[in-house]
Design an enzyme around this catalytic site. Sequence first.
Site, PDB file in Angstrom:
ATOM      1  N   ASP A   1       0.833  -1.212   0.000  1.00 40.67           N
ATOM      2  CA  ASP A   1       0.000   0.000   0.000  1.00 40.67           C
ATOM      3  C   ASP A   1       0.866   1.261   0.000  1.00 40.67           C
ATOM      4  O   ASP A   1       0.670   2.173   0.808  1.00 40.67           O
ATOM      5  CB  ASP A   1      -0.938   0.015   1.215  1.00 40.67           C
ATOM      6  CG  ASP A   1      -1.598  -1.322   1.480  1.00 40.67           C
ATOM      7  OD1 ASP A   1      -1.983  -1.986   0.499  1.00 40.67           O
ATOM      8  OD2 ASP A   1      -1.734  -1.704   2.645  1.00 40.67           O
TER       9      ASP A   1
ATOM     10  N   GLU B   1     -11.152  -0.825  -3.681  1.00 46.54           N
ATOM     11  CA  GLU B   1     -10.425  -0.214  -2.571  1.00 46.54           C
ATOM     12  C   GLU B   1      -9.219   0.545  -3.110  1.00 46.54           C
ATOM     13  O   GLU B   1      -8.973   0.601  -4.313  1.00 46.54           O
ATOM     14  CB  GLU B   1      -9.983  -1.280  -1.564  1.00 46.54           C
ATOM     15  CG  GLU B   1      -8.976  -2.274  -2.121  1.00 46.54           C
ATOM     16  CD  GLU B   1      -8.577  -3.361  -1.130  1.00 46.54           C
ATOM     17  OE1 GLU B   1      -9.286  -3.549  -0.136  1.00 46.54           O
ATOM     18  OE2 GLU B   1      -7.539  -4.018  -1.383  1.00 46.54           O
TER      19      GLU B   1
END
Length: 324
Positions: free
Chosen positions: A17, A197
């Site tokens: 991420d 997401e």
Amino acid sequence: MTNLPEFKNPIVEQRADPWIYKHTDGYYYFTASVPEYDRLDVRRAQTIQGLADAPAVTVWRKPDQGPLSNLIWAPELHYINEKWYIYFAAADVPEPVNGTFNHRMYVIETDASNPLEGQWVEKGQVVTAWESFALDATTFQHQGKLYYVWAQRDYDIPGNSNLYISEMENPWTLKGTYTMLTKPELDWEVIGFLVNEGPAVLKRNGKIFITYSASATDENYCMGLLTADENSDLLDASSWHKSPQPVFTSAAENGQYGPGHNSFTRTEDDQHDVLVYHGRNYTEITGDPLYDPNRHTRAQVITWNEDGTPNFGKPVPDAGFVRS
């Protein structure tokens, strides 16, 4: 075409991420999920490649109990109104609740010029219209307004998370109406899990692009794209066009699998946009992919199509990769 800059991937190992922010002080700032999911680390360097060897400074660590005591995920570092903010997700328990994890979104703040040296203050939960699994917040400013884009579960919609947008009253408070931008519905968005997401915003060529990630976090993980005109009402769902096919996917020929949860930055000379993302270089994962630590941070330059849309190409091979 001139030769485009290239990076030696991976940029930072075992950092999922990834978020790289190029600041006006000449430094790149980096944060990402650490494999232990227990803290927020920030590092900086004057080049993207230099982040590999830059020391990581822990600016916040999870408490032993309470709503922020588990699974610290997907931090992003933003500079807003001369202050630094880190948005991240945290859960009160380490296991799923009602079919999804129990994360909520939080933000911390410092007014230090160098965020690695700042005293960080918890600003609390970013409260949305309803309480459910929520994560992966990003912010962007446009035409004098501050916007917040995030992923959240709606129990009336099948799947783990959809993407939403809202205007912000300040960097820790939403205001007004919210809009669902996309839900997992296409065949490449629903492999393993129904997921939208990891939104990231890129503004170019009169358009606002939001990339996002879909499907399970194995080799099926991939990136989708939403596009809006920069002068449209960004809170109107009809302003956004969803690309019917993924824009960045696994490339077995290059030894790259599950690319996604990206961010954007610029090259050192400010001439090119850079896609920053994580991925693995293998598909055989023991146990839950969530706890496999080898999602490494990678980067590559973006090219642009004649119609002004980004062309992400394929994930490039890691340094030293030899095709079999």
